[in-house]
Design an enzyme around this catalytic site. Structure first.
Site, short mmCIF file in Angstrom:
data_model
loop_
_atom_site.label_atom_id
_atom_site.label_comp_id
_atom_site.label_asym_id
_atom_site.label_seq_id
_atom_site.Cartn_x
_atom_site.Cartn_y
_atom_site.Cartn_z
N SER A 178 53.11 31.66 60.38
CA SER A 178 52.83 32.20 59.05
C SER A 178 54.14 32.62 58.38
O SER A 178 55.07 31.82 58.33
CB SER A 178 51.82 33.34 59.13
N ASP A 436 43.00 25.64 57.46
CA ASP A 436 43.76 26.83 57.08
C ASP A 436 44.15 26.82 55.60
O ASP A 436 44.83 25.89 55.15
CB ASP A 436 45.02 26.89 57.95
N HIS A 463 44.56 28.73 61.20
CA HIS A 463 45.88 29.32 61.01
C HIS A 463 46.54 29.66 62.35
O HIS A 463 46.00 30.40 63.15
CB HIS A 463 45.69 30.59 60.18
#
Length: 502
Positions: A178, A436, A463
């Site tokens: 991320s 995601d 994710h």
């Protein structure tokens, strides 16, 4: 059970927007310390434990007039390292506290074992305990930025190299998920002489003010039959939110508050927007971490929203199904009621005396660098149109005295500085799941020539899923993606070793 919690721990670095999503993250953080201790206790056969240390970093790397420093936490695991020339695998922490688990488990740890790598991890400045006294005061948050974080990583590289007598033969590979995935890619881009290759999982490298494509992907994933979604499910979500808005417009906020178990009646427009954002967050969080964290999945969510759930056999209206789903969420998260107070959100974000989970710090970074505001003004959004860009960006001047008109230039600078989703870098592998929502801001297409293997898009995957330890129930697409990552990382290590023995 341990592997299930391990998955949760490795996902907490990933970015959140709404308050409910951030609460989910806080609960995962609380579980992290317990799980890390359990994992260490279970490994009685191993004599090696992560070494914890601090590196004293300049508060500002870019001006040489100040002398202020802060202690930045790091971890080292030497268990698999083949001295003296084994590679170094760098795990980059994002907007959360650094856990021992970051050098004990995960796909990068499995690869470190295979390649005889030294595992190191660095906590992000201003998160966890790597923060100066008074660091949450607005005047000190000016030193919180991705640029400063990359400079921290460069200094950490030098620190570890000196501490362990590393040479040019010790190839460094960075890993992150991320926001930390973006840092991994950017570290390779800005310091190519320090890191030979980078894996960037679910990395939003394109800063964006109005991140409406997030809710667009959520809607698309809720329709995806391969993960348990359907057109009927999305239609039910539309109907449910329309019914809630209609009830509020009729002045039935007291009954709505009771139905959904709200801590307070959402009377004001601000509270109603907070309430609708919280309801949307349940769907957004479920999609983002589908099949990776907790009992709620797209399949179960859609079963409830389409009257397919065995627990509720009777036919119900969309409004009632959303009430049931919210009750399940509160049970899972151990929330006695749904907090919908806008005033409490402001008070929470204004806290400067408690480091907490990093909510204030991350919101500051959205104002100064990234945006990432997940809006619902687009026709493809299945939630409430009250989730506007204005309702989110108005917090920047309110919390940090950052004018709204400066946000776009801040974001433009970030994209100019790093290259956005068209980075001119090599040996950076971008890994995304097509379920995601954050994939919309990452790199999902391969380049040409040497950069032809720069993107892996994993079907029906959420994710940061590739970063987690392998489980028996993992999809074939995810298992194959991990193999592809291993092949490329192995090729980097081998190529670097050949180049550096000359």
């Amino acid at each position: 059970m341990r592997s299930q919690w391990a998955v949760m721990i490795l996902l907490i670095d990933c970015a959140f927007s709404g308050r409910v999503l951030w609460k989910m993250k806080e609960r995962a953080l609380a579980a992290q310390e317990w799980t890390a201790r359990e994992h260490l206790a279970a490994r009685a056969d191993s004599t090696v434990r992560p070494v914890e240390g601090d590196i004293h970093q300049p508060l500002d790397h870019f001006t040489h007039t100040g002398t202020r420093t802060f202690a930045q936490k790091y971890l080292v695991n030497e268990e698999y390292w083949e001295r003296p020339h084994g590679p170094v695998f760098l795990y980059i922490e994002g907007e959360g506290a650094l856990s021992e688990f970051s050098v004990l488990a995960g796909h990068h740890v499995a690869m470190a074992k295979e390649h005889g790598a030294l595992l190191v991890a660095l906590e992000h400045r201003f998160y966890g305990r790597s923060i100066i006294s008074g660091g949450l005061e607005t005047q000190n948050l000016q030193y919180l930025s991705s640029q400063q974080a990359l400079a921290d990583l460069a200094a950490f590289h030098q620190h570890i190299s000196q501490k362990y007598s590393l040479t040019h033969r010790n190839v460094w590979i960075s890993f992150g998920g991320s926001y930390a995935g973006a840092l991994s890619a950017w570290f390779r881009g800005k310091f190519p002489h320090l890191v030979y290759g980078a894996v960037a999982s679910s990395a939003p490298v394109q800063a964006k003010l109005d991140f409406s494509s997030y809710t667009t992907v959520v809607g698309r994933s809720l329709m995806d039959e391969s993960v348990g979604g359907s057109e009927k499910c999305v239609k039910a979500v539309y109907e449910a939110f329309a019914a809630v808005e209609a009830a509020l417009l009729r002045g039935e906020e007291t009954q709505v508050g009771k139905d959904f178990g709200c801590c307070d009646t959402p009377k004001s427009l601000e509270d109603q927007t907070e309430f609708l954002q919280s309801l949307a967050d349940i769907f957004m969080g479920t999609v983002q971490y589908n099949e990776e964290v907790g009992p709620l999945t797209i399949a179960r969510l859609c079963d409830i929203m389409t009257n397919q759930s065995k627990a509720y056999a009777e036919e119900e209206e969309a409004y009632d199904r959303l009430v049931k789903l919210t009750a399940i969420y509160r049970t899972v998260e151990k929330e006695p009621c749904l907090d919908v107070s806008y005033e409490k959100t402001i008070l929470h974000l204004n806290k400067t005396t408690h480091v907490g989970s990093g909510y204030r710090q991350w919101f500051y970074q959205t104002c100064t660098e990234f945006g990432f505001y997940q809006t619902c003004e687009d026709a493809t959004c299945p939630f409430s149109r009250m989730m506007t860009l204005q309702t989110q960006t108005q917090l920047c001047p309110l919390l940090f005295s950052i004018p709204q008109h400066t946000l776009l230039s801040n974001i433009d600078f970030t994209n100019q500085y790093y290259g956005g989703d068209q980075p001119q870098t090599q040996r950076v592998l971008y890994v995304n799941g097509d379920t995601d929502p954050w994939m919309a801001l990452s790199v999902v297409r391969n380049g040409t020539n040497e950069d032809k293997h720069r993107a892996i898009l994993i079907h029906s995957t959420a994710h940061c899923a590739d970063m987690n330890p392998t489980r028996a129930r993992d999809r074939t697409s995810l298992l194959q993606a991990r193999k592809d990552i291993e092949i490329l990382v192995g090729a980097w290590v081998k190529r670097a070793a050949q180049e550096r023995t000359v």
